[in-house]
Design a protein around this motif. Structure first.
Motif: not given
Length: 422
Positions: A293-304
């Protein structure tokens, strides 16, 4: 002199003893051998009574079975004797922890001063009776609000220390610890092993709950047992145990049996786990899932962030390509022409205003000059004044020989008045 045998009773004049207990004193007490029979006589007058309790310490000696009849709610007990044939008739399943009813007469044994229930009849407590009692207790506790949802405390997201109450031997401890540490390896346990069925279950379990609840480092308490028969799980519907669990300030998880088992401890606990394995999974989060979940959140924030930067870059290029930013002077050109025109108009208007004002000033000056006494003087006239400066208009206003002042166009003259005839 011959001494009496140490085991023989001392000679005693019964007439010298107090007749009643109220007449005894420190100086005149009753001997034990005098009091014990009196207690036996008093108890022998009692009628047989039906009494219910839990069997403990069942042991056989010849044709008798000696048992302890225990009240689990108040932690009280009585000793009883049962004929071996009567006890055997109950079946092989009746042993320590079984609940029975006795029809017995209290009997006082003078030699050791003990009270024993002499059993005439014995029967096991039926499951229907036990269910009815549990249901009545359930309704009473529900009316007190012990099962209310608002009393339940949420479990901590990541407990530092888990208090585990389980059997001395069994799979419950392994199921809880193994599943919890598999999901969250850093979790620590403090384990209290107790008897999870029979007469010792309630006092040992309640003591363990109180001990762990008093430990400020324990974040959650798990009471675990790997299922069992209805009779085996009866202690976990005991009123004393349920009330201790309700008073527990630390979040409590009940993992007593399987899905079909429902002791009252499940209802008062802050969380009810279907099995010890389920408890191990519920008290801690899944580390792998949390990391994912943390990794997904980091990737999502990077994409954003990248999308935001790209959108800002496009907007900046769009703004820079607009004429107003590409050629800023072009936007000012129409206004510059208008300003020049207005400047020219205002110049002409100012010249016109000044010319008109000059003409009015010239006209006013000419008028003033025409009306000015100085103009009159320029034409050769003079102004005659007496010594006080008053202007003379009539010769009669001045005396003969009075000094006069003549004001001419370019100066003044002094004179004296001379009277002349008309």
């Amino acid at each position: 002199m011959t001494l009496p045998d140490a085991g023989a009773p001392l000679p005693e004049a019964s007439a010298s003893l107090p007749a009643t207990a109220s007449e005894t004193t420190r100086e005149r007490p009753w001997p034990v051998r005098h009091l014990s029979p009196k207690i036996g006589d008093y108890i022998s007058k009692m009628s047989p009574v039906w009494v219910e309790g839990q069997l403990l310490n069942v042991r056989r000696w010849k044709h008798l079975v000696f048992v302890t009849l225990r009240d689990t709610e108040q932690n009280m007990s009585l000793r009883a004797t049962v004929q071996g044939s009567q006890f055997d008739a109950l079946g092989p399943d009746v042993t320590d922890g079984s609940r029975v009813v006795l029809y017995a007469r209290p009997t006082w044994y003078q030699r050791d001063g003990s009270l024993t229930m002499d059993t005439k009849e014995i029967a096991t407590v039926g499951i229907g009776d036990l269910l009815a009692r549990i249901e009545a207790l359930k309704e009473a506790l529900a009316e007190e609000g012990l099962f209310a949802p608002e009393r339940k405390v949420p479990l901590p997201f990541v407990p530092r220390l888990v208090g585990l109450i389980c059997a001395n031997q069994g799979d419950a401890e392994h199921d809880v610890v193994e599943n919890a540490q598999r999901r969250w390896p850093a979790v620590q346990f403090v384990i209290r092993r107790v008897t999870v069925q029979g007469a010792r279950c309630v006092p040992e379990t309640t003591a363990a709950i109180r001990e762990l609840d008093a430990n400020p480092e324990v974040d959650v308490i798990v009471v675990a047992r790997g299922g069992g028969s209805f009779e085996d799980l009866l202690p976990f519907s005991d009123e004393t145990l349920v009330r201790v669990a309700a008073a527990c300030e630390t979040p409590l998880v009940s993992a007593i049996g399987h899905e079909k088992d429902s002791p009252l401890l499940d209802l008062v606990a802050d969380y009810r786990a279907s099995t010890p394995t389920d408890a191990g999974k519920r008290i801690v989060p899944d580390a792998a899932q949390e990391l994912a979940g943390i990794e997904w959140a980091r990737e999502s924030m990077a994409r954003s962030v990248l999308a935001y930067v790209e959108r800002g870059t496009r907007e900046l290029h769009s703004l820079r390509s607009r004429p107003v930013l590409a050629r800023p002077a072009a936007l000012l050109a129409p206004f510059a022409d208008a300003v020049a025109t207005l400047h020219e108009r205002s110049g002409r208007a100012l010249v016109g205003v000044l010319a008109a004002a000059d003409a009015r000033v010239r006209e006013t000056v000419a008028t003033l000059r025409a009306l000015s006494p100085q103009a009159t003087l320029e034409r050769g006239f003079a102004v005659v004044q007496d010594a006080s400066g008053a202007v003379l208009r009539d010769p009669a206003d001045v005396a003969e020989g009075a000094p006069l002042r003549l004001r001419l166009a370019r100066g003044e003259l002094a004179a004296r008045a001379v009277k002349k005839g008309r």
